[in-house]
Design an enzyme around this catalytic site. Structure first.
Site, PDB file in Angstrom:
ATOM      1  N   HIS A 131      -3.494  -3.651  -1.085  1.00  0.00           N
ATOM      2  CA  HIS A 131      -3.043  -3.333   0.446  1.00  0.00           C
ATOM      3  C   HIS A 131      -3.725  -4.734   1.215  1.00  0.00           C
ATOM      4  O   HIS A 131      -4.334  -5.510   0.838  1.00  0.00           O
ATOM      5  CB  HIS A 131      -3.810  -1.981   0.924  1.00  0.00           C
ATOM      6  CG  HIS A 131      -3.013  -0.970   0.534  1.00  0.00           C
ATOM      7  ND1 HIS A 131      -3.371  -0.254  -0.659  1.00  0.00           N
ATOM      8  CD2 HIS A 131      -1.935  -0.129   0.894  1.00  0.00           C
ATOM      9  CE1 HIS A 131      -2.635   0.627  -0.839  1.00  0.00           C
ATOM     10  NE2 HIS A 131      -1.801   1.056   0.215  1.00  0.00           N
ATOM     11  N   LYS A 135      -6.667  -2.458   5.646  1.00  0.00           N
ATOM     12  CA  LYS A 135      -6.741  -0.923   5.162  1.00  0.00           C
ATOM     13  C   LYS A 135      -8.363  -0.800   5.138  1.00  0.00           C
ATOM     14  O   LYS A 135      -9.267  -1.451   4.737  1.00  0.00           O
ATOM     15  CB  LYS A 135      -6.240  -1.259   3.719  1.00  0.00           C
ATOM     16  CG  LYS A 135      -6.307   0.034   2.980  1.00  0.00           C
ATOM     17  CD  LYS A 135      -5.386   0.866   3.376  1.00  0.00           C
ATOM     18  CE  LYS A 135      -5.141   2.272   2.651  1.00  0.00           C
ATOM     19  NZ  LYS A 135      -4.059   3.224   3.227  1.00  0.00           N
TER      20      LYS A 135
END
Length: 242
Positions: A131, A135
């Site tokens: 990600h 995140k």
């Protein structure tokens, strides 16, 4: 026309959901963020979506419950206490909680469960997710959702077989465990790869998110579906009729 209210309306997902509502012609009941009154939004909407923070979940659930408004929860990083609160709220309202609102990921989880069911314990399962650098939680809610699917396929509890960090571990890989690896960097929307490997062969089941709009479309579809459901706790599988 069903109206949808958004908790966390100014965040990345909230903004994406607003855009999808405009494109699809669905009425926006409004948004609530830090400092706003969540109860007012709950009373104004036919269904709610929550992509805010785990720390705000209790307040949002209480507001939805008091107003009798269904709510889709896409917030990740939830604790066992959060899930208990969701179970409690689901006695009075329809609640759909998921680690990912992408329809493709929902189908991926079903494939992972099927594979884990059919393959023997000599097949090792590893889940790798990546990600963007902002995140907050690791492993991601989606990775845990896929891990739960794999564990369910094997008839075990994920908490009993999960290995989230191998740093400092020594020795061979324990049979039956489900491993997780988390990568963070740049602007990656969300990559998830479930690897099933045994002696001489490997299967990889993967999903790559290229646009946050896929999650927004799934969230809107879930909210529109949930608006007509009785009290209870639901998953994205139900939205797709799986």
């Amino acid at each position: 026309m069903t109206s949808i209210g958004i908790y966390g309306s100014l965040g990345r997902m909230g903004t994406a959901i607003r855009d999808i509502l405009t494109v699809q012609g669905v009425r926006l009941a409004g948004g609530a963020d830090a400092g706003d009154d969540p109860a007012e939004l709950a009373r104004a909407a036919d269904a709610l979506v929550d992509f805010s923070t785990a720390s705000a979940l209790g307040v949002h659930l209480a507001a939805a419950r008091d107003a009798g408004t269904p709510i889709v929860i896409g917030t990740t990083g939830l604790t066992p206490a959060d899930h208990a609160a969701i179970d409690e709220a689901a006695r009075d309202i329809a609640v759909l909680q998921t680690g990912n609102t992408s329809l493709g990921v929902v189908l991926l989880a079903r494939l992972v469960r099927e594979a884990a069911t059919r393959l023997g314990p000599d097949w090792d399962i590893e889940i790798v997710e990546a990600h963007h650098r902002h995140k907050l939680d690791a492993p991601s809610g989606t990775a845990l959702m896929l891990g739960e699917a794999a564990a369910a396929g094997r008839g075990v509890a994920l908490g009993d077989v999960r290995v989230a960090d191998r740093a400092g571990l020594s020795g061979a890989r324990a049979e039956g465990t489900i491993g997780f690896a988390s990568l963070r960097g740049g602007s990656i929307v969300g990559d998830h790869n479930v690897i099933l490997v045994t002696e001489g062969e490997r299967i990889e089941l993967a999903h790559y998110a290229q646009d946050r709009a896929i999650f927004a479309r799934g969230a809107v579809r879930a909210a529109l579906w949930l608006a007509g459901q009785p009290a209870g706790r639901y998953t994205m599988d139900a939205v797709l009729g799986l």
